[in-house]
Design an enzyme around this catalytic site. Structure first.
Site, PDB file in Angstrom:
ATOM      1  CD  GLN A 178      36.677  42.686  52.083  1.00 56.92           C
ATOM      2  OE1 GLN A 178      36.565  42.305  50.958  1.00 56.92           O
ATOM      3  NE2 GLN A 178      35.890  42.906  53.153  1.00 56.92           N
ATOM      4  CB  SER A 217      39.641  38.173  45.663  1.00 58.34           C
ATOM      5  OG  SER A 217      38.578  38.986  46.384  1.00 58.34           O
ATOM      6  CG  LEU A 218      41.192  44.347  47.792  1.00 58.00           C
ATOM      7  CD1 LEU A 218      40.200  45.400  46.855  1.00 58.00           C
ATOM      8  CD2 LEU A 218      41.572  44.152  49.154  1.00 58.00           C
ATOM      9  NE  ARG A 245      37.090  43.694  43.665  1.00 60.22           N
ATOM     10  CZ  ARG A 245      36.642  43.486  44.217  1.00 60.22           C
ATOM     11  NH1 ARG A 245      37.846  43.436  45.796  1.00 60.22           N
ATOM     12  NH2 ARG A 245      36.972  41.610  44.225  1.00 60.22           N
ATOM     13  CG  HIS A 300      35.356  36.311  43.933  1.00 64.42           C
ATOM     14  ND1 HIS A 300      36.410  36.952  42.452  1.00 64.42           N
ATOM     15  CD2 HIS A 300      36.440  36.161  44.946  1.00 64.42           C
ATOM     16  CE1 HIS A 300      37.110  37.875  42.915  1.00 64.42           C
ATOM     17  NE2 HIS A 300      36.899  37.441  44.737  1.00 64.42           N
ATOM     18  CD  GLN A 327      38.483  40.743  40.398  1.00 65.52           C
ATOM     19  OE1 GLN A 327      37.937  41.200  41.119  1.00 65.52           O
ATOM     20  NE2 GLN A 327      40.083  40.284  41.246  1.00 65.52           N
TER      21      GLN A 327
END
Length: 309
Positions: free
Chosen positions: A11, A91-92, A116, A201, A249
């Site tokens: 993102q 991340s994503l 998500r 996170h 995650q």
């Protein structure tokens, strides 16, 4: 052919017009976008290619980025049939890495990250969630400051280990703002709140983590090509590991720089598909070059580089 790894941004890498070259020039990319529209009920042509306010909303941002990255992958695969040594995402981006590695279908990946994004937004609703980038401090100093804040009852957590001297922290926005001076007193060159309404996170996302885990069981393949986990910076290749790591995650830090350092010796270069966000970060981590594929011109350039002997 040079040995390479795929990397995928998360993102913040979104922009209007991304993926348009690939949508217009590759039938597989065209089909994927059209199928994604039908599968999710989201008009991705409008979301990606026309000026709108939805692209920066988490529930739309996440599937848009993954779709763009997957279209870039399909275009790349039209020229290069060789497989990466491994894939990883920030991340994503880990979900894109999993999709191209065969962990689940492309449409399942797009649907999953749409959920998500919704789960993350809902978990942070009413919690004044936010994130802050801290520049110029060692990991140990940032971790110590976060620990001190937590001992005071504040919600401040190390979230993204991007490169040496660049860590993003997450938590309650007011808590982060109150500790801006603490980071600067410790020697930070900069401590700046980001324009985000989620705290990725960190433990604030535990409700989202639990909900996402419930979506994974039915779509994950038994095994897949190597993917490096954000959670432990190690390769995993099967469903049992994925179920554990992907549940964690959302609530554990992203060990991006550690992932690159752990596996840079296995490749000659990194290929960032769909964005040019990680390319700059990689320059601060590794001597191995990173090439970005974002449009037809960059695709042709990267293909030429990979085929050089």
């Amino acid at each position: 052919m040079k040995k390479f790894a795929f990397i995928f941004a998360g993102q913040g890498s979104q922009n209007i017009g991304m993926g348009k070259d690939f949508y217009e020039n590759f039938s597989a990319a065209t089909l994927l976008l059209n199928d994604a529209c039908n599968n999710t009920g989201i008009d991705y042509k409008e979301l990606l290619f026309t000026q709108n306010d939805n692209l920066d909303k988490t529930e739309f941002t996440q599937p848009a980025i993954v779709l763009n990255s997957l279209m870039s992958y399909l275009a790349f695969s039209d020229f290069i049939k060789a497989k990466p040594e491994f894939s990883l995402g920030h991340s994503l981006g880990e979900f894109t890495a999993l999709a191209v590695s065969g962990a689940f279908s492309f449409l399942d990946a797009i649907r999953l990250v749409n959920l998500r994004g919704k789960f993350m937004q809902e978990a942070c609703m009413g919690k004044d969630a936010g994130m802050m980038v801290v520049l110029g401090l060692s990991d140990e100093v940032v971790e110590e400051i976060c620990k001190n804040a937590q001992n005071e009852g504040l919600k401040i957590y190390a979230a993204n280990y991007n490169c040496d001297g660049q860590i993003v922290v997450a938590g309650v926005r007011a808590d982060l703002a109150s500790y801006e001076s603490k980071f600067k007193e410790a020697g930070a060159k900069r401590a700046m709140l980001l324009n985000m309404s989620v705290a990725s996170h960190c433990p604030i996302l535990e409700p989202a983590s639990n909900r996402l885990a419930g979506e994974l069981e039915g779509i994950l393949s038994t095994d897949f090509a190597p993917v490096v986990s954000n959670v432990n910076a190690k390769i995993y290749t099967d469903k049992s590991e994925a179920l554990v790591l992907l549940k964690e995650q959302l609530i554990k830090p992203v060990y991006y720089k550690q992932s690159i350092k752990n596996y840079e010796s296995k490749v000659d270069c990194f290929i960032e598909l769909g964005a040019a966000t990680l390319k700059g970060i990689n320059k601060k981590i590794t001597d191995k070059p990173t090439y970005s594929v974002t449009d037809m011109a960059s695709l042709e350039e990267v293909v030429k580089i990979l085929e050089e002997r």
